[in-house]
Design a protein around this motif. Structure first.
Motif, PDB file in Angstrom:
ATOM      1  N   ARG A  64      92.913  -8.229  43.804  1.00 48.77           N
ATOM      2  CA  ARG A  64      92.908  -6.835  44.242  1.00 48.77           C
ATOM      3  C   ARG A  64      93.795  -6.702  45.472  1.00 48.77           C
ATOM      4  NH1 ARG A  64      87.574  -6.991  42.298  1.00 48.77           N
ATOM      5  NH2 ARG A  64      87.395  -5.584  40.524  1.00 48.77           N
ATOM      6  N   TYR A  65      94.452  -5.551  45.579  1.00 46.92           N
ATOM      7  CA  TYR A  65      95.473  -5.381  46.603  1.00 46.92           C
ATOM      8  C   TYR A  65      95.179  -4.170  47.466  1.00 46.92           C
ATOM      9  CZ  TYR A  65      98.035  -8.844  43.913  1.00 46.92           C
ATOM     10  OH  TYR A  65      98.405 -10.000  43.269  1.00 46.92           O
ATOM     11  N   MET A  66      95.685  -4.253  48.690  1.00 39.32           N
ATOM     12  CA  MET A  66      95.467  -3.207  49.682  1.00 39.32           C
ATOM     13  C   MET A  66      96.821  -2.698  50.170  1.00 39.32           C
ATOM     14  SD  MET A  66      93.510  -3.582  53.359  1.00 39.32           S
ATOM     15  CE  MET A  66      91.892  -3.807  52.619  1.00 39.32           C
ATOM     16  N   VAL A  79      93.165  -0.253  47.026  1.00 36.28           N
ATOM     17  CA  VAL A  79      92.660   0.334  48.268  1.00 36.28           C
ATOM     18  C   VAL A  79      93.829   0.797  49.112  1.00 36.28           C
ATOM     19  CG1 VAL A  79      91.232  -0.062  50.323  1.00 36.28           C
ATOM     20  CG2 VAL A  79      90.705  -1.266  48.193  1.00 36.28           C
ATOM     21  N   TRP A  80      93.656   1.955  49.758  1.00 38.21           N
ATOM     22  CA  TRP A  80      94.638   2.456  50.714  1.00 38.21           C
ATOM     23  C   TRP A  80      94.059   2.334  52.116  1.00 38.21           C
ATOM     24  CZ3 TRP A  80      95.198   7.870  48.012  1.00 38.21           C
ATOM     25  CH2 TRP A  80      95.789   7.696  46.752  1.00 38.21           C
ATOM     26  N   GLY A 139      91.744   4.993  64.854  1.00 34.52           N
ATOM     27  CA  GLY A 139      91.217   3.999  63.923  1.00 34.52           C
ATOM     28  C   GLY A 139      91.932   4.079  62.582  1.00 34.52           C
ATOM     29  N   TRP A 140      91.234   3.647  61.531  1.00 31.91           N
ATOM     30  CA  TRP A 140      91.833   3.549  60.211  1.00 31.91           C
ATOM     31  C   TRP A 140      90.944   4.193  59.168  1.00 31.91           C
ATOM     32  CZ3 TRP A 140      96.640   1.767  60.546  1.00 31.91           C
ATOM     33  CH2 TRP A 140      96.966   0.977  61.647  1.00 31.91           C
ATOM     34  N   ARG A 141      91.586   4.751  58.150  1.00 33.60           N
ATOM     35  CA  ARG A 141      90.849   5.301  57.016  1.00 33.60           C
ATOM     36  C   ARG A 141      91.051   4.375  55.822  1.00 33.60           C
ATOM     37  NH1 ARG A 141      88.852  10.100  57.490  1.00 33.60           N
ATOM     38  NH2 ARG A 141      88.669  10.354  55.224  1.00 33.60           N
ATOM     39  N   ILE A 180      83.516  -2.391  46.173  1.00 35.51           N
ATOM     40  CA  ILE A 180      84.907  -2.670  46.572  1.00 35.51           C
ATOM     41  C   ILE A 180      85.232  -1.981  47.889  1.00 35.51           C
ATOM     42  CG2 ILE A 180      87.327  -2.339  45.935  1.00 35.51           C
ATOM     43  CD1 ILE A 180      86.481  -2.567  43.008  1.00 35.51           C
ATOM     44  N   LEU A 181      84.829  -0.730  48.006  1.00 32.97           N
ATOM     45  CA  LEU A 181      85.118   0.022  49.222  1.00 32.97           C
ATOM     46  C   LEU A 181      84.397  -0.580  50.429  1.00 32.97           C
ATOM     47  CD1 LEU A 181      86.483   2.504  50.477  1.00 32.97           C
ATOM     48  CD2 LEU A 181      84.423   3.801  49.950  1.00 32.97           C
TER      49      LEU A 181
END
Length: 477
Positions: A376-378, A261-262, A270-272, A328-329
């Motif tokens: 899982r990593y971000m 995930v990015w 905000g954030w995407r 996941i999203l």
């Protein structure tokens, strides 16, 4: 008592997972590497599947290739702004499968065993000594230490144990200094001897490393027969040595973490949150192949049944991959929403968060959230984090409620200790008082537990270290 046999009919309800549901759960647990392997196997076994030639995510059943090009990618979810394009990150990254692998930029690094083998080959050993050296090198750990029973090794090679000890003495002169040691004390002794610094006082210090670790300088001065100034110099020499000389060599292929995930700032605020397209396998139904084979199997019931089975499995796989990506999203988006302060201000602002908080907000079961967040990593502007990192136990606030996370409290304790001076070294009680001033209600034993978990010594040892360091600086001036 009369015994008899009878047939009874009972009705009861129970939940049973279908094979498809079990397989979907398995897909959710897989890492992206394992998922790619599974999809590759499916492409080999299922003739109606083919890789998606486009960069977009594989279409759902019923979508054609043209519609898949026009719709938005699944890996896009804006937070704090309206929906839109993928943003700037996509234009800054290489597209498609043309991106070179990380391994292409990784130079081959000599391992410790390669380094030792070359030195063994250049050493004028006798045939027997070379045999012993080869066996000892085979038992050399990646840290540089030798872990082997010399009596057993001598028996297997049919040689004297004294011969093995003699070869070890030769191997201990190899580079890097300190290898083939069997204990930490022996490792330090080897390095000190090569520097011609292993005098009786230093030998006494190396023999009492436990006292050095405890900071028992008064006892060490008596054992070594030196004053405080000499002891400080000897301690600095010990610190300059390498306790694990083999660690400077690479033991294998470097592991690369590929974030699933990015998270990036949105131009609208905000954030995407987006899924990395490289981690999403892309497959679709080969409708051209299906149409051609259908004409040949119209008069063949077995062939038609096989084709229908392949289509059903292919459609299910595509749908399951789609649902996996959405899940996941969805979880990642909720984590970012809950931990918005962390992305804006840092680790000190991590909120208490548990699996149930996220599960309740997105309408999923806790076990599903647990599977999604494992391994899982971000990728964030503050670094790469495992999704599990954002879940933290709550610490009670002085005003009531669970206003602080355990990770934030540890970060605050570390910051308080980092600001200490020689005149003001805080005890655990002092840290508790300072935390209460900021609204954090925590017990002293909790502060002690967190401090020890971060490998931070006690206030007594920190005060002694600062005093010795100040004395060293004063002498150098």
């Amino acid at each position: 008592m009369h015994l008899s046999a009878s047939l009874l009919q009972r009705q009861k309800q129970r939940m049973v997972l279908s094979p498809q549901a079990i397989e979907a759960i398995r897909l959710l647990r897989l890492t992206h590497t394992e998922l790619h392997q599974l999809v590759e196997q499916a492409l080999e076994k299922n003739p109606v599947l083919k890789p998606d030639p486009f960069d977009d995510v594989s279409p759902l059943p019923g979508e054609d290739q043209r519609s898949s090009q026009s719709r938005s990618e699944i890996g896009e979810s804006p937070i704090g702004g309206p929906s839109g394009g993928r943003g700037q990150w996509k234009s800054q990254r290489s597209s498609g499968n043309d991106r070179p692998a990380v391994e292409e930029f990784t130079a081959h690094t000599e391992t410790l065993h390669d380094h030792v083998a070359r030195q063994v080959a250049l050493t004028p050993f006798t045939p027997q000594e070379r045999l012993i050296a080869g066996q000892l090198a085979a038992h050399l750990e990646d840290t540089g230490y030798l872990q082997v029973n010399l009596f057993d090794l001598a028996g297997r090679l049919n040689v004297r144990q004294a011969d093995v000890e003699r070869v070890i003495g030769i191997l201990q002169q190899f580079d890097p200094p300190g290898i083939f040691a069997r204990t930490l004390s022996e490792c330090l002794e080897i390095q000190l001897r090569q520097q011609d610094r292993f005098d009786p006082a230093m030998a006494a210090l190396v023999a009492n490393l436990e006292m050095l670790a405890r900071g028992d300088f008064q006892g060490l001065k008596q054992r070594c027969g030196v004053d405080e100034e000499d002891l400080l110099d000897m301690r600095n020499e010990i610190r300059a040595l390498d306790p694990k000389p083999g660690d400077r060599f690479q033991s294998g292929t470097p592991e690369t973490i590929v974030p699933d995930v990015w998270v990036m700032p949105s131009s609208e605020g905000g954030w995407r949150v987006e899924l990395d397209p490289a981690t999403l396998p892309k497959v679709l139904i080969n409708h051209t192949y299906v149409a051609e084979i259908s004409q040949l199997t119209n008069q063949n019931p077995e062939g038609k049944a096989f084709l229908d089975h392949c289509q059903e499995k292919g459609n299910w796989l595509i749908s399951s991959l789609k649902q996996r990506a959405k899940t996941i999203l969805k979880v990642a988006t909720e984590i970012v929403r809950q931990q918005d302060a962390f992305f804006t201000h840092g680790a000190a602002h991590l909120r208490p968060l548990c699996l149930k908080n996220v599960a309740d907000e997105i309408g999923m079961h806790e076990s599903t959230v647990s599977r999604v967040t494992s391994n899982r990593y971000m990728l964030t502007p503050r670094g790469v984090f495992e999704l599990k990192y954002f879940f933290a136990a709550p610490i009670a606030s002085c005003e009531g409620g669970d206003a602080h996370s355990a990770k934030a409290v540890r970060h605050r304790i570390k910051a308080i200790i980092a600001e200490e001076s020689l005149d003001k070294v805080h005890s655990d009680e002092d840290i508790v008082a300072q935390l209460k001033e900021t609204g954090i209600d925590v017990a002293r034993r909790t502060v002690t537990k967190y401090r020890e978990a971060m490998n931070i010594p006690s206030s007594i040892r920190r005060r002694r270290e600062k005093r010795l360091s100040a004395a060293a600086i004063k002498r150098s001036d």
